[in-house]
Design a protein around this motif. Structure first.
Motif, PDB file in Angstrom:
ATOM      1  N   THR A  43    -106.443  44.561   6.446  1.00 40.02           N
ATOM      2  CA  THR A  43    -104.999  44.665   6.569  1.00 40.02           C
ATOM      3  C   THR A  43    -104.406  45.249   5.300  1.00 40.02           C
ATOM      4  O   THR A  43    -104.882  45.003   4.205  1.00 40.02           O
ATOM      5  CB  THR A  43    -104.368  43.283   6.837  1.00 40.02           C
ATOM      6  OG1 THR A  43    -104.744  42.421   5.784  1.00 40.02           O
ATOM      7  CG2 THR A  43    -104.816  42.730   8.166  1.00 40.02           C
ATOM      8  N   THR A  78     -93.860  46.771  12.198  1.00 41.28           N
ATOM      9  CA  THR A  78     -94.971  45.827  12.275  1.00 41.28           C
ATOM     10  C   THR A  78     -96.116  46.379  11.436  1.00 41.28           C
ATOM     11  O   THR A  78     -96.263  47.592  11.312  1.00 41.28           O
ATOM     12  CB  THR A  78     -95.435  45.571  13.721  1.00 41.28           C
ATOM     13  OG1 THR A  78     -96.494  44.607  13.690  1.00 41.28           O
ATOM     14  CG2 THR A  78     -95.948  46.829  14.389  1.00 41.28           C
ATOM     15  N   ASN A  79     -96.891  45.487  10.872  1.00 44.16           N
ATOM     16  CA  ASN A  79     -98.058  45.922  10.106  1.00 44.16           C
ATOM     17  C   ASN A  79     -99.331  45.286  10.653  1.00 44.16           C
ATOM     18  O   ASN A  79    -100.277  45.071   9.932  1.00 44.16           O
ATOM     19  CB  ASN A  79     -97.872  45.619   8.620  1.00 44.16           C
ATOM     20  CG  ASN A  79     -97.667  44.145   8.355  1.00 44.16           C
ATOM     21  OD1 ASN A  79     -97.552  43.355   9.274  1.00 44.16           O
ATOM     22  ND2 ASN A  79     -97.603  43.776   7.094  1.00 44.16           N
ATOM     23  N   ASP A  80     -99.351  45.018  11.957  1.00 45.95           N
ATOM     24  CA  ASP A  80    -100.523  44.462  12.624  1.00 45.95           C
ATOM     25  C   ASP A  80    -101.643  45.509  12.588  1.00 45.95           C
ATOM     26  O   ASP A  80    -101.512  46.592  13.143  1.00 45.95           O
ATOM     27  CB  ASP A  80    -100.175  44.101  14.058  1.00 45.95           C
ATOM     28  CG  ASP A  80    -101.307  43.404  14.785  1.00 45.95           C
ATOM     29  OD1 ASP A  80    -102.391  43.247  14.187  1.00 45.95           O
ATOM     30  OD2 ASP A  80    -101.102  43.015  15.948  1.00 45.95           O
TER      31      ASP A  80
END
Length: 128
Positions: A43, A78-80
């Motif tokens: 991530t 979003t940073n999924d």
């Protein structure tokens, strides 16, 4: 169904689909999700909530086939890691303001750390 036939030479997604088809999800789920987690990209450290309201530049095929850069405001982010394309730091929705045209809402645009090559469309990056 033979467990060995499902795991050797078969992708995790195919195993999951076969398990769901045969209603044997409980037998396979722990191994599938574990193997899928090992293959995930790490991530990226960015606060998606901090991106909302930021000014970005966007390039898309609808403006001169991607040759024009248009100013935009980030409305959602979003940073999924599961949703991000390669090299993207976030996936954003934004309102773009092209010169001489009405504003346009764009959904699911990859946000990069800087301008990308002309082949990557749509692409957005923060105005710095």
């Amino acid at each position: 169904m033979d467990d060995e036939a499902l795991t050797i030479g078969t992708s995790p997604l195919r195993c999951l689909l076969l398990a769901i088809e045969n209603r044997e999800l409980a037998r396979f789920s722990s191994g599938l999700f574990y193997s899928g987690a090992r293959m995930a990209r790490p991530t990226k450290k960015i606060d998606a909530a901090a991106l909302i309201g930021e000014t970005a530049l966007v390039r898309a095929a609808i403006w001169q086939n991607g040759r024009a850069v248009v100013a935009a405001i980030v409305t959602e982010a979003t940073n999924d890691a599961a949703l991000l394309p390669d090299k993207a730091i976030a996936l954003v929705s934004l309102t773009a303001f092209p010169a001489g045209a009405p504003s346009r809402l764009m959904l699911d645009v990859p946000l990069y750390s800087g301008p990308q090559d002309g082949a990557t469309l749509p692409a957005a990056w923060l105005k710095g």
